[in-house]
Design a protein around this motif. Sequence first.
Motif, mmCIF file in Angstrom:
data_model
loop_
_atom_site.group_PDB
_atom_site.id
_atom_site.type_symbol
_atom_site.label_atom_id
_atom_site.label_comp_id
_atom_site.label_asym_id
_atom_site.label_seq_id
_atom_site.Cartn_x
_atom_site.Cartn_y
_atom_site.Cartn_z
ATOM 1 N N PRO A 96 -19.366 -49.373 -6.922
ATOM 2 C CA PRO A 96 -20.638 -50.125 -6.894
ATOM 3 C C PRO A 96 -21.883 -49.258 -6.712
ATOM 4 N N THR A 134 -17.971 -51.315 -12.443
ATOM 5 C CA THR A 134 -19.121 -51.341 -11.525
ATOM 6 C C THR A 134 -18.761 -51.936 -10.170
ATOM 7 N N SER A 135 -17.745 -52.813 -10.143
ATOM 8 C CA SER A 135 -17.274 -53.364 -8.871
ATOM 9 C C SER A 135 -16.425 -52.348 -8.116
ATOM 10 N N ARG A 182 -23.011 -44.043 -10.602
ATOM 11 C CA ARG A 182 -23.337 -44.131 -12.030
ATOM 12 C C ARG A 182 -22.043 -43.955 -12.837
ATOM 13 N N ILE A 183 -21.854 -44.822 -13.833
ATOM 14 C CA ILE A 183 -20.640 -44.767 -14.657
ATOM 15 C C ILE A 183 -21.048 -44.493 -16.099
#
Length: 403
Positions: free
Chosen positions: A53, A49-50, A56-57
């Motif tokens: 940022p 997520t970093s 969507r993952i």
Amino acid sequence: MIKNTYIQSVYILLLLLLFASCKKTNWRENYREKEKSPFGTYIISEEATSLFPRERITFLDENIYDYLLFNAAEDSTVTKNYILIKHSAYKQTRETAQELLNFVKQGNTAFIALNYFQENFKEALEFTTNNLDEEVWSIPKLKELKGEFNLVHPDFENTSYTFDRNIQRNYFLQYSNTKTQVLGTTTVGGEKVPNFIKIYHGKGAFYLHTNPIVFTNYYMLNGKETYAANLLSYLPSQEVLWDVHIKSSKFSSEQTKQPSIFKFFLQHTTLTWFLFVSLAGLLLFMLFNARRKQRPIPEIPPLKNTTVAFTQTIANLYLNENDHKNLVDKKIAYFLEKVRTKYLINTSNLNTEFIEKLAAKSGNELQNTKYLINTIIALNKKIECSEEELIGLHKMIENFFNK
């Protein structure tokens, strides 16, 4: 480009949390997203997520072939990034590779870091690799492998990244110059050779790296996280499909050529119950049968008394040699020893008192006892004895003790 947002102090804290409680460190290369050992990929997946940022993952819980097969109807104008960081794509069938090629061809992007690429995949993208440390498997030998990497991009070209262990000399040997761009190199024998390339494919592109070890926890916690972040910064800002590579395809025809009998049973409720009940019955049968039956106790034959046989052998030896005197002496010695042990009479002086005492204790007549003792005294004085004398003495002794 994605900027590096990692904080060094956070990594130091993570390092303490990850390894302080470990009794024995697992140095095997596993590349598992939930594995906190040195060569798992827990940190890079947690920090996704970093790295992305605003995107969507999705961490895939199914094979990429199955995912693409059932999500092909999605908006084709929305492009995605596909990320795979593993030792090898061992769950990738020929159909999976083809589906992934079609996925990128439509305008999507794939970032794949592997030690070993599938042959059909290399043929489709027209490249080959060379791993000089392919035969190195043991942990001590892998620990000795060091490496130096560089990135070709102007923002990174003045920076070298050194790695202190498990860096195999693995690089791209051949590739198509018309559709391939070298983005990173590794130093092998003093020469820089490509280990990170971009291959254009249709409307999209593949980013391929030959050293997935740089994404593991060990290097994320040893000041090398910048290199991993820089590699992923080449990806465009779009939704990410992160392949944890934990399942084989359920729908690939290559998988159904050799169906599993257990999978067939588990697909039908009645057969599933039949399987479970059968296994439970078999287990109970083995359990109770094992308790009811014991191993047969082997019969141990008693030790044979070979004294008689040995005596007969010795006696036959003396008879064959006609040494009757020797046998007479042994018969006399045997008689006197038995008198001492059985009747507790001293045999040092075979006089009248001895004869009377022996007759009284043995229950033999005095005359017979006197005759036996006088015969013994006479034979004992002889130098030689005949066979008749030996036989006569033997019979007299046997009759005496059988009284």
